[in-house]
Design an enzyme around this catalytic site. Structure first.
Site, PDB file in Angstrom:
ATOM      1  N   PHE A 140      30.222 -22.788 -22.279  1.00  0.00           N
ATOM      2  CA  PHE A 140      30.205 -22.317 -23.665  1.00  0.00           C
ATOM      3  C   PHE A 140      31.640 -22.032 -24.074  1.00  0.00           C
ATOM      4  O   PHE A 140      32.286 -21.139 -23.524  1.00  0.00           O
ATOM      5  CB  PHE A 140      29.355 -21.060 -23.871  1.00  0.00           C
ATOM      6  CG  PHE A 140      29.353 -20.632 -25.317  1.00  0.00           C
ATOM      7  CD1 PHE A 140      28.445 -21.170 -26.214  1.00  0.00           C
ATOM      8  CD2 PHE A 140      30.308 -19.749 -25.796  1.00  0.00           C
ATOM      9  CE1 PHE A 140      28.485 -20.824 -27.568  1.00  0.00           C
ATOM     10  CE2 PHE A 140      30.351 -19.398 -27.150  1.00  0.00           C
ATOM     11  CZ  PHE A 140      29.429 -19.935 -28.030  1.00  0.00           C
ATOM     12  N   ASP A 225      39.377 -20.603 -19.812  1.00  0.00           N
ATOM     13  CA  ASP A 225      38.810 -19.917 -20.972  1.00  0.00           C
ATOM     14  C   ASP A 225      38.371 -18.529 -20.517  1.00  0.00           C
ATOM     15  O   ASP A 225      37.288 -18.355 -19.974  1.00  0.00           O
ATOM     16  CB  ASP A 225      37.641 -20.716 -21.564  1.00  0.00           C
ATOM     17  CG  ASP A 225      37.051 -20.028 -22.793  1.00  0.00           C
ATOM     18  OD1 ASP A 225      37.370 -18.846 -23.033  1.00  0.00           O
ATOM     19  OD2 ASP A 225      36.248 -20.677 -23.503  1.00  0.00           O
ATOM     20  N   LYS A 254      37.924 -12.435 -28.219  1.00  0.00           N
ATOM     21  CA  LYS A 254      37.010 -11.299 -28.126  1.00  0.00           C
ATOM     22  C   LYS A 254      37.736  -9.951 -28.021  1.00  0.00           C
ATOM     23  O   LYS A 254      38.214  -9.460 -29.027  1.00  0.00           O
ATOM     24  CB  LYS A 254      36.011 -11.546 -26.986  1.00  0.00           C
ATOM     25  CG  LYS A 254      35.081 -12.717 -27.341  1.00  0.00           C
ATOM     26  CD  LYS A 254      33.748 -12.717 -26.629  1.00  0.00           C
ATOM     27  CE  LYS A 254      32.796 -13.677 -27.321  1.00  0.00           C
ATOM     28  NZ  LYS A 254      32.597 -14.949 -26.638  1.00  0.00           N
TER      29      LYS A 254
HETATM   30  C1  LIG Z   1      32.656 -16.276 -27.262  1.00  0.00           C
HETATM   31  C2  LIG Z   1      33.334 -17.340 -26.524  1.00  0.00           C
HETATM   32  C3  LIG Z   1      34.060 -18.343 -27.189  1.00  0.00           C
HETATM   33  C4  LIG Z   1      34.085 -18.469 -28.696  1.00  0.00           C
HETATM   34  O1  LIG Z   1      34.607 -17.344 -29.326  1.00  0.00           O
HETATM   35  P1  LIG Z   1      34.339 -17.136 -30.894  1.00  0.00           P
HETATM   36  O2  LIG Z   1      35.241 -15.992 -31.247  1.00  0.00           O
HETATM   37  O3  LIG Z   1      32.889 -16.806 -31.051  1.00  0.00           O
HETATM   38  O4  LIG Z   1      34.709 -18.397 -31.583  1.00  0.00           O
HETATM   39  C5  LIG Z   1      34.725 -19.265 -26.428  1.00  0.00           C
HETATM   40  N1  LIG Z   1      34.693 -19.221 -25.085  1.00  0.00           N
HETATM   41  C6  LIG Z   1      34.015 -18.288 -24.408  1.00  0.00           C
HETATM   42  C7  LIG Z   1      34.023 -18.278 -22.919  1.00  0.00           C
HETATM   43  C8  LIG Z   1      33.291 -17.320 -25.109  1.00  0.00           C
HETATM   44  O5  LIG Z   1      32.580 -16.408 -24.446  1.00  0.00           O
END
Ligand SMILES: *Cc1c(COP(=O)(O)O)cnc(C)c1O
Length: 408
Positions: A140, A225, A254
């Protein structure tokens, strides 16, 4: 309805792209939120780790208020006095040279994809138009059209095609499969060090070190990520620290905005991020003074190390208790730091049902993929409140087990 008498707050005019629990939050402090009826809930989701440091953290709110009174947005057409110091602090925290500031997580991912492609063509010498990026099944990374192009989640993709080419997906946790997918067109490997949305999936201990070794050997960028796993959640500044690896690019988001404004970033060294030239990439809000003031305050909080230690210690406490429940309504538990993925025995009910019953008992959590629930309370949670939260989960599991027996 969770509690009769709750005043209806109309959502009639809201696009229905979410299916939230029936709780309408009005305020919050630390690990607790209060709904419109005055009922309190322990927040065990923390906005998917965006609220790692708790609701209304005094230092973060103070930084926001101070900056609100000065200036909030200049655009990158001019310098602002907060962005440089924020970039320096974040680069130092990550042990890297440079920061590319953006707003949302998805934008950080998109930015890294662009940087990796440009690096591939300009530095590595990949033939024009051929760059590929290796990703992992179950990933994700966000919701943009390019990012969903390499998702395996059909719900996230259906009817949103045509998709962006240039991605190869391999099983997560399998270093041999990852290496086999690398060829002369590969510019990067993009991975979550722990797959959050997939249900807090922790890869084998040898996986990330192997990915580091393979990517280095093939001259391929390793992009971590850490948007959900980073910034304290797993008991370290980055989950890569726990795995003993240093990626080429960190993607952060985040919690970087302290749960107050969206702040994201790509962090890396000059030989990679330096490929971007003026005019090639940007964002109206990226690196704005308010975001930078908050990002700086978050980095200052993390530089102390207390949040990381706290997440590690509380996480040990949480996982020790959850492991006892395996075989008693829970099929499996995974986790790192103060972050747990719990597979509920499907015979007892769905993850959604468990979350509804938890909410009735004053605990907010969120299901993912049918029978899995995630616990990620703010790191500032007290040990007693954490124990109380697990007590509520135990009670819900017992309630479901009793109901099931009763129906037989
Ligand atoms: C939440 C998340 C995203 C996307 O972040 P948004 O601020 O919602 O665009 C990307 N990668 C990971 C691992 C995430 O948990």
């Amino acid at each position: 309805m969770l509690h009769p008498g709750a005043p209806a707050v109309s959502n009639e005019f809201l696009a229905h792209n979410y299916h939230p629990l029936d709780v309408t939050v009005e305020s919050g402090e630390g690990a607790w939120v209060t709904d419109v009826t005055g009922r309190r809930y322990l927040d065990c989701l923390a906005a998917y780790s965006a609220v790692n440091f708790g609701h209304g953290h005094p230092a973060l709110v103070a930084a926001a208020k101070e900056q609100l009174d000065r200036i909030t947005l200049t655009s990158r057409a001019f310098h602002n006095d907060k962005l440089g110091p924020f970039a320096e602090a974040l680069a130092r925290l990550a042990g890297k040279d440079m920061v590319l500031p953006m707003n949302t997580g998805a934008e950080a991912v998109e930015s890294a994809i662009k940087v990796a492609r440009a690096w591939g063509y300009r530095v590595k010498g990949v033939p024009a138009g051929r760059a590929t990026i290796v990703v992992a099944d179950g990933n994700f990374h966000g919701r943009t059209t390019t990012i969903i192009s390499f998702s395996n989640d059909e719900q996230a993709r259906a009817d949103f095609d045509p998709f962006t080419p240039g991605f190869v997906s391999v099983p997560y946790g399998d270093a041999a499969a990852l290496e086999a997918a690398i060829d002369g067109t590969t510019v990067a490997v993009l991975l979550e060090p722990i797959q959050g949305e997939a249900g807090v999936v922790v890869p084998p201990a040898e996986y990330l070190p192997a990915v580091r070794e393979i990517t280095t050997r093939h001259n391929v960028l390793f992009i971590a990520d850490e948007i959900q796993s980073g910034l304290g959640r797993t008991g370290a500044t980055f989950q890569c620290d726990n795995a003993g690896v240093v990626p080429d690019l960190y993607l952060l988001g985040k919690a970087l905005g302290g749960g107050i404004v969206p702040v994201s970033a790509v962090v890396g060294n000059r030989d990679i991020l330096g490929v971007l030239r003026p005019g090639e990439h940007g964002s109206t809000f990226g690196g704005n003074p308010l975001a930078s003031a908050l990002g700086l305050a978050v980095v200052e909080l993390l530089a102390v190390g207390e949040m990381q230690d706290r997440a590690r210690l509380l996480g040990e406490r949480l996982l020790a208790r959850l492991r006892i429940l395996v075989g008693h309504g829970i099929v499996a538990v995974r986790g790192a730091g103060l972050w747990a993925g719990i597979d509920i025995d499907p015979a007892l009910g769905t993850g959604r049902r468990v979350c509804e019953l938890l909410a009735e008992r004053g605990v907010l959590a969120k299901d993912t993929h049918g029978s899995t629930i995630r616990l990620a309370p703010p790191i500032v949670i007290s040990p007693e409140d954490l124990d109380w939260g697990v007590d509520q989960l135990e009670a819900v599991l017992l309630e479901l087990a009793v109901a099931q027996t009763g129906y037989r």
